[in-house]
Design an enzyme around this catalytic site. Structure first.
Site, PDB file in Angstrom:
ATOM      1  N   SER A  71       0.698  -1.132   0.100  1.00  0.00           N
ATOM      2  CA  SER A  71      -0.003  -0.045  -0.263  1.00  0.00           C
ATOM      3  C   SER A  71       0.770   1.174   0.105  1.00  0.00           C
ATOM      4  O   SER A  71       1.718   1.400   0.521  1.00  0.00           O
ATOM      5  CB  SER A  71      -0.824  -0.150   1.347  1.00  0.00           C
ATOM      6  OG  SER A  71      -1.453   1.185   1.536  1.00  0.00           O
ATOM      7  N   GLU A  79       0.222   3.594   1.723  1.00  0.00           N
ATOM      8  CA  GLU A  79       0.281   3.923   3.040  1.00  0.00           C
ATOM      9  C   GLU A  79       1.524   3.703   3.681  1.00  0.00           C
ATOM     10  O   GLU A  79       1.914   4.550   4.511  1.00  0.00           O
ATOM     11  CB  GLU A  79      -0.946   3.479   3.795  1.00  0.00           C
ATOM     12  CG  GLU A  79      -1.218   3.778   5.237  1.00  0.00           C
ATOM     13  CD  GLU A  79      -1.943   4.892   5.406  1.00  0.00           C
ATOM     14  OE1 GLU A  79      -2.488   5.616   4.568  1.00  0.00           O
ATOM     15  OE2 GLU A  79      -1.940   5.571   6.674  1.00  0.00           O
ATOM     16  N   TYR A 101      -1.698   0.323  10.688  1.00  0.00           N
ATOM     17  CA  TYR A 101      -1.654  -0.426   9.562  1.00  0.00           C
ATOM     18  C   TYR A 101      -0.788  -0.281   8.520  1.00  0.00           C
ATOM     19  O   TYR A 101      -0.159  -1.168   7.987  1.00  0.00           O
ATOM     20  CB  TYR A 101      -3.060   0.267   8.776  1.00  0.00           C
ATOM     21  CG  TYR A 101      -3.388  -0.199   7.364  1.00  0.00           C
ATOM     22  CD1 TYR A 101      -3.932  -1.372   7.164  1.00  0.00           C
ATOM     23  CD2 TYR A 101      -2.903   0.482   6.457  1.00  0.00           C
ATOM     24  CE1 TYR A 101      -4.076  -1.822   5.703  1.00  0.00           C
ATOM     25  CE2 TYR A 101      -3.111   0.218   4.776  1.00  0.00           C
ATOM     26  CZ  TYR A 101      -3.604  -0.996   4.649  1.00  0.00           C
ATOM     27  OH  TYR A 101      -3.923  -1.274   3.306  1.00  0.00           O
TER      28      TYR A 101
HETATM   29  P1  NAP Z   1     -11.535  -4.848   1.998  1.00  0.00           P
HETATM   30  O1  NAP Z   1     -12.619  -4.507   0.960  1.00  0.00           O
HETATM   31  O2  NAP Z   1     -11.501  -4.263   3.188  1.00  0.00           O
HETATM   32  O3  NAP Z   1     -11.232  -6.405   2.108  1.00  0.00           O
HETATM   33  C1  NAP Z   1     -10.462  -7.075   2.958  1.00  0.00           C
HETATM   34  C2  NAP Z   1     -10.772  -8.575   2.646  1.00  0.00           C
HETATM   35  O4  NAP Z   1      -9.982  -9.177   3.691  1.00  0.00           O
HETATM   36  C3  NAP Z   1     -12.100  -8.809   2.933  1.00  0.00           C
HETATM   37  O5  NAP Z   1     -12.544 -10.099   2.184  1.00  0.00           O
HETATM   38  C4  NAP Z   1     -12.248  -9.476   4.388  1.00  0.00           C
HETATM   39  O6  NAP Z   1     -13.113 -10.398   4.857  1.00  0.00           O
HETATM   40  C5  NAP Z   1     -10.668 -10.168   4.318  1.00  0.00           C
HETATM   41  N1  NAP Z   1     -10.157 -10.493   5.591  1.00  0.00           N
HETATM   42  C6  NAP Z   1     -10.084  -9.637   6.689  1.00  0.00           C
HETATM   43  N2  NAP Z   1      -9.574 -10.245   7.596  1.00  0.00           N
HETATM   44  C7  NAP Z   1      -9.468 -11.656   7.474  1.00  0.00           C
HETATM   45  C8  NAP Z   1      -8.946 -12.686   8.025  1.00  0.00           C
HETATM   46  N3  NAP Z   1      -8.435 -12.643   9.418  1.00  0.00           N
HETATM   47  N4  NAP Z   1      -8.923 -13.993   7.452  1.00  0.00           N
HETATM   48  C9  NAP Z   1      -9.458 -14.030   6.155  1.00  0.00           C
HETATM   49  N5  NAP Z   1      -9.786 -12.951   5.451  1.00  0.00           N
HETATM   50  C10 NAP Z   1      -9.918 -11.747   5.991  1.00  0.00           C
HETATM   51  O7  NAP Z   1     -10.024  -4.352   1.295  1.00  0.00           O
HETATM   52  P2  NAP Z   1      -9.763  -3.947  -0.122  1.00  0.00           P
HETATM   53  O8  NAP Z   1     -10.020  -2.461  -0.496  1.00  0.00           O
HETATM   54  O9  NAP Z   1     -10.433  -5.033  -1.046  1.00  0.00           O
HETATM   55  O10 NAP Z   1      -8.263  -4.358  -0.296  1.00  0.00           O
HETATM   56  C11 NAP Z   1      -7.406  -5.386  -0.657  1.00  0.00           C
HETATM   57  C12 NAP Z   1      -6.096  -5.462   0.045  1.00  0.00           C
HETATM   58  O11 NAP Z   1      -5.176  -4.492  -0.715  1.00  0.00           O
HETATM   59  C13 NAP Z   1      -5.950  -5.284   1.349  1.00  0.00           C
HETATM   60  O12 NAP Z   1      -4.913  -5.920   1.908  1.00  0.00           O
HETATM   61  C14 NAP Z   1      -5.829  -3.738   1.483  1.00  0.00           C
HETATM   62  O13 NAP Z   1      -5.039  -3.451   2.835  1.00  0.00           O
HETATM   63  C15 NAP Z   1      -4.871  -3.578   0.296  1.00  0.00           C
HETATM   64  N6  NAP Z   1      -4.696  -2.235  -0.292  1.00  0.00           N
HETATM   65  C16 NAP Z   1      -6.012  -1.652  -0.686  1.00  0.00           C
HETATM   66  C17 NAP Z   1      -6.192  -0.349  -1.255  1.00  0.00           C
HETATM   67  C18 NAP Z   1      -7.286   0.402  -1.556  1.00  0.00           C
HETATM   68  O14 NAP Z   1      -7.063   1.437  -1.857  1.00  0.00           O
HETATM   69  N7  NAP Z   1      -8.511  -0.200  -1.615  1.00  0.00           N
HETATM   70  C19 NAP Z   1      -4.824   0.246  -1.536  1.00  0.00           C
HETATM   71  C20 NAP Z   1      -3.673  -0.242  -1.193  1.00  0.00           C
HETATM   72  C21 NAP Z   1      -3.680  -1.631  -0.520  1.00  0.00           C
HETATM   73  P3  NAP Z   1     -14.561 -10.222   5.453  1.00  0.00           P
HETATM   74  O15 NAP Z   1     -15.418  -9.887   4.222  1.00  0.00           O
HETATM   75  O16 NAP Z   1     -14.927 -11.361   6.106  1.00  0.00           O
HETATM   76  O17 NAP Z   1     -14.456  -8.949   6.282  1.00  0.00           O
HETATM   77  N1  GDD Z   2     -12.447   7.300   6.440  1.00  0.00           N
HETATM   78  C1  GDD Z   2     -12.558   8.615   6.710  1.00  0.00           C
HETATM   79  N2  GDD Z   2     -13.695   9.116   7.217  1.00  0.00           N
HETATM   80  N3  GDD Z   2     -11.587   9.434   6.097  1.00  0.00           N
HETATM   81  C2  GDD Z   2     -11.765  10.625   6.154  1.00  0.00           C
HETATM   82  C3  GDD Z   2     -12.765  11.188   6.770  1.00  0.00           C
HETATM   83  C4  GDD Z   2     -13.821  10.542   7.248  1.00  0.00           C
HETATM   84  O1  GDD Z   2     -14.873  10.879   7.900  1.00  0.00           O
HETATM   85  N4  GDD Z   2     -12.426  12.631   6.500  1.00  0.00           N
HETATM   86  C5  GDD Z   2     -11.296  12.763   6.111  1.00  0.00           C
HETATM   87  N5  GDD Z   2     -10.792  11.821   5.765  1.00  0.00           N
HETATM   88  C6  GDD Z   2      -9.507  11.650   5.315  1.00  0.00           C
HETATM   89  C7  GDD Z   2      -8.684  10.706   6.124  1.00  0.00           C
HETATM   90  O2  GDD Z   2      -8.111  11.268   7.150  1.00  0.00           O
HETATM   91  C8  GDD Z   2      -7.511  10.178   5.036  1.00  0.00           C
HETATM   92  O3  GDD Z   2      -6.763  11.262   5.103  1.00  0.00           O
HETATM   93  C9  GDD Z   2      -8.433  10.270   3.604  1.00  0.00           C
HETATM   94  O4  GDD Z   2      -9.818  10.871   4.134  1.00  0.00           O
HETATM   95  C10 GDD Z   2      -8.587   9.023   3.099  1.00  0.00           C
HETATM   96  O5  GDD Z   2      -9.141   7.839   4.241  1.00  0.00           O
HETATM   97  P1  GDD Z   2      -9.654   6.597   3.780  1.00  0.00           P
HETATM   98  O6  GDD Z   2     -10.667   6.784   2.606  1.00  0.00           O
HETATM   99  O7  GDD Z   2      -9.975   6.081   5.195  1.00  0.00           O
HETATM  100  O8  GDD Z   2      -8.372   5.890   3.186  1.00  0.00           O
HETATM  101  P2  GDD Z   2      -6.872   5.642   3.461  1.00  0.00           P
HETATM  102  O9  GDD Z   2      -6.084   6.642   2.618  1.00  0.00           O
HETATM  103  O10 GDD Z   2      -6.654   5.950   4.934  1.00  0.00           O
HETATM  104  O11 GDD Z   2      -6.597   4.070   3.187  1.00  0.00           O
HETATM  105  C11 GDD Z   2      -6.738   3.380   2.288  1.00  0.00           C
HETATM  106  O12 GDD Z   2      -5.952   3.691   1.333  1.00  0.00           O
HETATM  107  C12 GDD Z   2      -4.749   2.986   1.606  1.00  0.00           C
HETATM  108  C13 GDD Z   2      -3.856   3.100   0.425  1.00  0.00           C
HETATM  109  O13 GDD Z   2      -3.056   4.449   0.428  1.00  0.00           O
HETATM  110  C14 GDD Z   2      -7.244   2.194   2.465  1.00  0.00           C
HETATM  111  O14 GDD Z   2      -7.894   1.466   1.177  1.00  0.00           O
HETATM  112  C15 GDD Z   2      -5.821   1.364   2.910  1.00  0.00           C
HETATM  113  O15 GDD Z   2      -6.266  -0.055   3.051  1.00  0.00           O
HETATM  114  C16 GDD Z   2      -5.068   1.453   1.797  1.00  0.00           C
HETATM  115  O16 GDD Z   2      -4.112   0.824   1.983  1.00  0.00           O
END
Ligand code: NAP
Ligand code: GDD
Length: 325
Positions: free
Chosen positions: A125, A127, A149
């Protein structure tokens, strides 16, 4: 040629559901790891449930992961499962470490012991860059994570590289910047905004409570990003890649674009700032440089920021209308 087999952890999540669709369209046999819940949460995969095979397992339980690899006998493993919500990682730091950091080691162990020839993708990520030391961020930018995280993801990234170097595995780390979609969890800021705007449009809410509006993210479309995951595993050699759009926007700009998508020019009267959504440490600014992915994988994002915002708002309006019938 024999049908390719893929095992996806996190198949019930946003990315897992898009990746499963993508692999099915490429004629893969798709297996998904799902953990036990008292009621099934297959909302995102219900339209493909009859085309995939679900295997019970949990990132906390080594035996279940080893059995899942044995049973599925995969050519490719995508480790997408994690505790992925940054805010929760402060209230549940140990659990986040167990899932998001050690979970990756457990999957790598399952691979090493059962099917070392399988190719492995780790969901890393942006992050990890946290308090960024250079802009834009590339594969070479040092990490400075700002949340439990982010720290857990740095561990997942390095253990993947360590297993590649120690055991000569095809294990890669995709450093993905934020990617969103109508399937995004409701707690993430983009979906919270698109859902909030849709509710306001339909007269179901009066406002949206948010935290820091100044944070900037490089937001892309999840459907585009799963293709990059797959491309990384189709290469002859393993490598780590940044996946990003190369543009960024503030949370405020997202809010403004979401209200514009419903034809509302003045957003300020609908937004309340609440301390509850501020974080102990913030990632202020992320923007990725995906030049390596473009050059080697031939990958480019297709959906623009404006299209993404509109897609999410339109989808939430439709969903709310459908649910109210
Ligand atoms: P998400 O919607 O939160 O999905 C997370 C998945 O992990 C769900 O299927 C969840 O299952 C499963 N999970 C959580 N804990 C588990 C456990 N203990 N054992 C087995 N399965 C478990 O996340 P996403 O947005 O699809 O992201 C996919 C991956 O990419 C994650 O690793 C995230 O950290 C990473 N990532 C995401 C982003 C982004 O912007 N979306 C960016 C960079 C990296 P349940 O449905 O049962 O909760
Ligand atoms: N969630 C949330 N809720 N975020 C808020 C809010 C609120 O009400 N108001 C402002 N924010 C700001 C957060 O402080 C952060 O700076 C930004 O919005 C994005 O927050 P999220 O959408 O929760 O995503 P993230 O950037 O913290 O994390 C996501 O992206 C990562 C990749 O950079 C997640 O998908 C992570 O799993 C992923 O790795």
């Amino acid at each position: 040629m024999a049908q390719k087999r893929a095992l996806i952890t996190g198949i019930t999540g946003q990315d897992g559901s898009y990746l499963a669709e993508f692999l099915l369209a490429k004629n893969y046999k798709v297996f998904g790891l799902t953990r036990r819940t008292s009621t099934p949460n297959y909302e995102r995969i219900k339209h493909i449930e009859d085309k995939i095979e679900l295997i019970p397992g949990d990132l906390l339980d080594q035996q279940s992961l080893t059995s899942a690899v044995e049973y599925s006998n995969p050519d490719e493993i995508y480790n997408l499962a994690a505790q992925s919500f940054v805010a929760t990682s402060w209230s549940q730091p140990v659990l986040t470490g167990e899932f998001t950091a050690l979970g990756a080691t457990r999957m790598l162990e399952a691979l090493r012991q059962v099917k070392p020839k399988a190719k492995f993708y780790q969901a890393s990520s942006s992050e990890m860059f946290g308090k960024v030391v250079e802009t834009p961020q590339t594969e070479k930018t040092p990490f400075h994570p700002r949340s439990p995280y982010g720290v857990a993801k740095v561990y997942g990234h390095w253990i993947t590289i360590n297993y590649r170097e120690s055991y000569d595995l095809f294990a890669v780390s995709g450093i993905l910047f934020n990617h969103e979609s109508p399937r995004r969890g409701l707690e993430f800021v983009t979906r919270k905004i698109s859902n909030g705007v849709a509710r306001i449009k339909l007269g179901l809410s009066k406002n949206i409570a948010l935290g820091n509006l100044d944070a900037k993210r490089d937001w892309g479309f999840a459907g585009d990003y799963v293709e990059a995951m797959w491309l990384m595993l189709q290469q002859d050699n393993p490598g780590d890649y940044v996946i990003a759009t190369g543009t960024n926007h503030s949370v405020e700009e997202f809010v403004k674009a979401a209200f514009e998508a419903i034809g509302e020019g003045s957003w300020k009267k609908y937004v309340k700032i609440s301390k509850e959504f501020m974080r102990p440490a913030e990632v202020d600014f992320l923007i990725g440089d995906a030049a390596k992915a473009q050059k080697i994988l031939g990958w480019k994002p297709k959906v623009s920021f404006k299209q993404l915002v509109k897609m999410m708002v339109d989808s939430d309006i439709e969903l709310l209308k459908k649910n109210s019938k």
